[in-house]
Design an enzyme around this catalytic site. Structure first.
Site, short mmCIF file in Angstrom:
data_model
loop_
_atom_site.label_atom_id
_atom_site.label_comp_id
_atom_site.label_asym_id
_atom_site.label_seq_id
_atom_site.Cartn_x
_atom_site.Cartn_y
_atom_site.Cartn_z
N ASP A 1 -2.04 2.15 -4.19
CA ASP A 1 -1.94 2.52 -2.79
C ASP A 1 -3.31 2.34 -2.13
O ASP A 1 -4.27 1.92 -2.76
CB ASP A 1 -1.40 3.94 -2.64
CG ASP A 1 -2.43 5.01 -2.97
OD1 ASP A 1 -3.48 4.69 -3.55
OD2 ASP A 1 -2.19 6.18 -2.63
N LYS B 1 4.41 -1.15 -6.21
CA LYS B 1 3.62 0.08 -6.12
C LYS B 1 4.50 1.29 -6.37
O LYS B 1 4.16 2.18 -7.16
CB LYS B 1 2.94 0.20 -4.75
CG LYS B 1 2.18 1.53 -4.56
CD LYS B 1 1.43 1.57 -3.26
CE LYS B 1 2.32 1.66 -2.05
NZ LYS B 1 2.95 3.03 -1.94
#
Length: 220
Positions: A160, A142
Protein backbone atom coordinates in the site's frame (compact mmCIF):
# COMPACT_ATOMS: atom_id res chain seq x y z
CA UNK A 1 -10.99 -5.28 17.17
CA UNK A 2 -8.85 -2.99 19.27
CA UNK A 3 -6.79 -0.45 17.36
CA UNK A 4 -3.37 -0.14 18.93
CA UNK A 5 -2.30 3.50 18.92
CA UNK A 6 1.43 4.16 18.94
CA UNK A 7 3.57 7.18 18.25
CA UNK A 8 4.52 7.93 14.67
CA UNK A 9 8.21 7.91 13.89
CA UNK A 10 10.53 9.34 11.27
CA UNK A 11 12.78 6.43 10.41
CA UNK A 12 15.94 7.97 9.03
CA UNK A 13 18.16 4.91 9.34
CA UNK A 14 18.07 1.16 9.80
CA UNK A 15 19.00 1.73 13.44
CA UNK A 16 15.91 3.92 13.83
CA UNK A 17 13.81 1.18 12.24
CA UNK A 18 15.18 -1.53 14.52
CA UNK A 19 14.66 0.58 17.63
CA UNK A 20 11.10 1.47 16.65
CA UNK A 21 10.31 -2.15 15.85
CA UNK A 22 11.64 -3.28 19.23
CA UNK A 23 9.55 -0.61 20.95
CA UNK A 24 6.21 -1.57 19.39
CA UNK A 25 6.89 -5.29 18.89
CA UNK A 26 4.59 -6.52 21.69
CA UNK A 27 1.63 -4.94 19.90
CA UNK A 28 2.80 -6.27 16.54
CA UNK A 29 3.06 -9.82 17.86
CA UNK A 30 -0.38 -9.58 19.45
CA UNK A 31 -1.89 -8.52 16.13
CA UNK A 32 -0.20 -11.38 14.29
CA UNK A 33 -1.58 -13.80 16.86
CA UNK A 34 -5.05 -12.38 16.23
CA UNK A 35 -4.64 -13.16 12.53
CA UNK A 36 -3.99 -16.81 13.44
CA UNK A 37 -7.10 -16.80 15.62
CA UNK A 38 -9.18 -15.45 12.72
CA UNK A 39 -8.25 -18.50 10.65
CA UNK A 40 -9.08 -20.82 13.51
CA UNK A 41 -12.53 -19.30 13.99
CA UNK A 42 -13.65 -20.81 10.71
CA UNK A 43 -15.11 -20.04 7.31
CA UNK A 44 -17.39 -17.18 8.34
CA UNK A 45 -14.55 -15.29 10.04
CA UNK A 46 -12.35 -15.81 6.98
CA UNK A 47 -15.12 -14.57 4.68
CA UNK A 48 -15.58 -11.51 6.88
CA UNK A 49 -11.86 -10.80 6.48
CA UNK A 50 -12.25 -11.04 2.72
CA UNK A 51 -15.06 -8.47 2.89
CA UNK A 52 -12.84 -6.24 5.02
CA UNK A 53 -10.17 -6.31 2.33
CA UNK A 54 -12.71 -5.52 -0.40
CA UNK A 55 -13.84 -2.50 1.62
CA UNK A 56 -10.27 -1.41 2.35
CA UNK A 57 -9.19 -1.36 -1.30
CA UNK A 58 -9.07 2.20 -2.56
CA UNK A 59 -10.14 3.48 0.85
CA UNK A 60 -8.56 2.81 4.27
CA UNK A 61 -8.29 0.15 6.93
CA UNK A 62 -10.46 2.21 9.27
CA UNK A 63 -13.17 2.49 6.64
CA UNK A 64 -12.92 -1.24 6.09
CA UNK A 65 -13.42 -1.88 9.80
CA UNK A 66 -16.39 0.46 9.95
CA UNK A 67 -17.91 -1.24 6.93
CA UNK A 68 -17.58 -4.72 8.38
CA UNK A 69 -19.21 -3.59 11.62
CA UNK A 70 -22.13 -2.16 9.68
CA UNK A 71 -22.55 -5.29 7.56
CA UNK A 72 -21.91 -8.07 10.05
CA UNK A 73 -25.60 -8.69 10.98
CA UNK A 74 -26.66 -8.98 7.33
CA UNK A 75 -23.49 -10.05 5.57
CA UNK A 76 -24.94 -13.28 4.21
CA UNK A 77 -28.43 -12.02 3.42
CA UNK A 78 -28.45 -8.37 2.33
CA UNK A 79 -28.94 -7.36 -1.29
CA UNK A 80 -26.42 -5.15 -3.04
CA UNK A 81 -28.74 -2.19 -2.53
CA UNK A 82 -29.06 -2.90 1.20
CA UNK A 83 -25.31 -3.30 1.55
CA UNK A 84 -24.71 0.00 -0.24
CA UNK A 85 -27.12 1.74 2.14
CA UNK A 86 -25.35 0.30 5.18
CA UNK A 87 -21.94 1.45 3.94
CA UNK A 88 -23.15 4.82 2.66
CA UNK A 89 -20.11 6.45 4.31
CA UNK A 90 -17.71 4.52 2.07
CA UNK A 91 -16.05 6.27 -0.86
CA UNK A 92 -17.54 3.70 -3.27
CA UNK A 93 -20.60 2.15 -1.61
CA UNK A 94 -22.34 0.87 -4.74
CA UNK A 95 -19.24 -0.67 -6.31
CA UNK A 96 -18.10 -2.33 -3.10
CA UNK A 97 -21.61 -3.67 -2.50
CA UNK A 98 -21.58 -5.31 -5.93
CA UNK A 99 -18.18 -6.88 -5.24
CA UNK A 100 -19.31 -8.24 -1.87
CA UNK A 101 -22.43 -9.83 -3.34
CA UNK A 102 -20.45 -11.33 -6.21
CA UNK A 103 -17.84 -12.80 -3.86
CA UNK A 104 -20.51 -14.05 -1.47
CA UNK A 105 -22.18 -15.96 -4.30
CA UNK A 106 -18.85 -17.52 -5.30
CA UNK A 107 -18.18 -18.63 -1.72
CA UNK A 108 -21.72 -19.92 -1.22
CA UNK A 109 -22.41 -21.55 -4.60
CA UNK A 110 -19.03 -22.49 -6.07
CA UNK A 111 -17.18 -23.29 -2.87
CA UNK A 112 -20.12 -24.56 -0.84
CA UNK A 113 -19.16 -22.20 1.96
CA UNK A 114 -15.85 -24.05 2.43
CA UNK A 115 -13.59 -21.06 1.95
CA UNK A 116 -10.81 -22.34 4.20
CA UNK A 117 -10.62 -25.67 2.38
CA UNK A 118 -10.42 -23.88 -0.97
CA UNK A 119 -7.59 -21.63 0.25
CA UNK A 120 -5.69 -24.60 1.68
CA UNK A 121 -6.01 -26.47 -1.62
CA UNK A 122 -3.54 -24.04 -3.20
CA UNK A 123 -0.12 -25.09 -1.93
CA UNK A 124 2.28 -22.55 -3.43
CA UNK A 125 2.32 -19.04 -1.95
CA UNK A 126 2.18 -17.33 -5.36
CA UNK A 127 -0.34 -19.82 -6.71
CA UNK A 128 -2.58 -19.24 -3.68
CA UNK A 129 -2.51 -15.49 -4.17
CA UNK A 130 -3.04 -15.76 -7.93
CA UNK A 131 -6.10 -17.93 -7.25
CA UNK A 132 -7.58 -15.29 -4.92
CA UNK A 133 -7.06 -12.54 -7.50
CA UNK A 134 -8.71 -14.64 -10.21
CA UNK A 135 -11.59 -15.93 -8.09
CA UNK A 136 -12.70 -12.91 -6.08
CA UNK A 137 -14.03 -9.79 -7.76
CA UNK A 138 -12.60 -6.56 -6.33
CA UNK A 139 -9.38 -8.19 -5.10
CA UNK A 140 -6.04 -7.33 -6.73
CA UNK A 141 -2.54 -8.35 -5.71
CA UNK A 142 -2.28 -5.89 -2.82
CA UNK A 143 -5.57 -6.90 -1.27
CA UNK A 144 -5.04 -10.61 -1.97
CA UNK A 145 -1.77 -10.28 -0.04
CA UNK A 146 -3.59 -8.32 2.66
CA UNK A 147 -6.31 -10.96 2.93
CA UNK A 148 -3.92 -13.88 3.15
CA UNK A 149 -1.77 -12.16 5.75
CA UNK A 150 -4.83 -11.33 7.84
CA UNK A 151 -5.83 -15.00 7.97
CA UNK A 152 -2.32 -16.04 9.04
CA UNK A 153 -0.53 -16.89 5.79
CA UNK A 154 2.91 -15.40 6.26
CA UNK A 155 5.50 -13.78 4.01
CA UNK A 156 3.43 -11.63 1.66
CA UNK A 157 4.18 -7.96 1.01
CA UNK A 158 1.18 -5.64 1.23
CA UNK A 159 2.29 -2.83 -1.04
CA UNK A 160 0.00 0.00 0.00
CA UNK A 161 1.02 3.65 -0.13
CA UNK A 162 2.56 3.65 3.36
CA UNK A 163 4.78 0.65 2.67
CA UNK A 164 5.78 1.90 -0.78
CA UNK A 165 6.71 5.31 0.62
CA UNK A 166 8.75 3.69 3.37
CA UNK A 167 10.57 1.44 0.91
CA UNK A 168 11.30 4.42 -1.30
CA UNK A 169 12.60 6.42 1.68
CA UNK A 170 15.00 3.59 2.53
CA UNK A 171 16.19 3.38 -1.08
CA UNK A 172 14.77 -0.09 -1.58
CA UNK A 173 12.76 0.98 -4.64
CA UNK A 174 13.23 3.82 -7.11
CA UNK A 175 9.64 5.05 -7.05
CA UNK A 176 6.74 4.85 -4.62
CA UNK A 177 4.19 4.44 -7.41
CA UNK A 178 1.92 1.39 -6.96
CA UNK A 179 2.87 -1.58 -9.15
CA UNK A 180 0.52 -1.88 -12.10
CA UNK A 181 1.22 -5.48 -13.12
CA UNK A 182 1.68 -8.84 -11.45
CA UNK A 183 5.35 -9.02 -12.44
CA UNK A 184 6.03 -5.55 -11.08
CA UNK A 185 4.28 -6.44 -7.83
CA UNK A 186 6.36 -9.58 -7.42
CA UNK A 187 9.57 -7.70 -8.19
CA UNK A 188 8.91 -5.09 -5.51
CA UNK A 189 7.79 -7.80 -3.09
CA UNK A 190 11.12 -9.58 -3.58
CA UNK A 191 12.96 -6.36 -2.79
CA UNK A 192 10.82 -5.97 0.31
CA UNK A 193 11.60 -9.49 1.48
CA UNK A 194 15.30 -8.98 0.84
CA UNK A 195 15.22 -5.75 2.83
CA UNK A 196 13.45 -7.49 5.72
CA UNK A 197 16.18 -10.14 5.74
CA UNK A 198 18.92 -7.51 5.62
CA UNK A 199 17.55 -5.59 8.61
CA UNK A 200 16.76 -8.76 10.53
CA UNK A 201 13.03 -8.18 10.96
CA UNK A 202 10.37 -10.74 10.11
CA UNK A 203 8.54 -9.55 6.94
CA UNK A 204 5.11 -9.59 8.59
CA UNK A 205 6.41 -7.67 11.58
CA UNK A 206 8.14 -5.22 9.27
CA UNK A 207 4.89 -4.45 7.45
CA UNK A 208 3.05 -3.55 10.64
CA UNK A 209 6.06 -1.59 11.90
CA UNK A 210 6.44 0.54 8.79
CA UNK A 211 2.69 1.13 8.63
CA UNK A 212 2.61 2.19 12.28
CA UNK A 213 5.51 4.58 11.82
CA UNK A 214 3.50 6.53 9.27
CA UNK A 215 -0.02 6.24 10.71
CA UNK A 216 0.47 5.93 14.46
CA UNK A 217 -1.69 2.82 14.48
CA UNK A 218 -1.46 -0.95 14.31
CA UNK A 219 -4.66 -2.06 12.65
CA UNK A 220 -4.56 -4.91 10.15
Amino acid sequence: MEIFKVEKATLSSVDDLKAYHAHIRPFVLQRLEEFRETWERGDEAVFEELVFCILTAGASALMGLRGVEALRPVLWSATAEEIAQRIHFHLYPAARAQYIVAVREVVRNELGGRLKAWIESWRGRDTRRDACVQKFKGIGYKEASHFLRNISFRGYAILDKHILRSLHAFGVIDSDRPPSTRNRYLAIEQRYLTFAHQVGIDPDELDLTLWASRTGMIVK
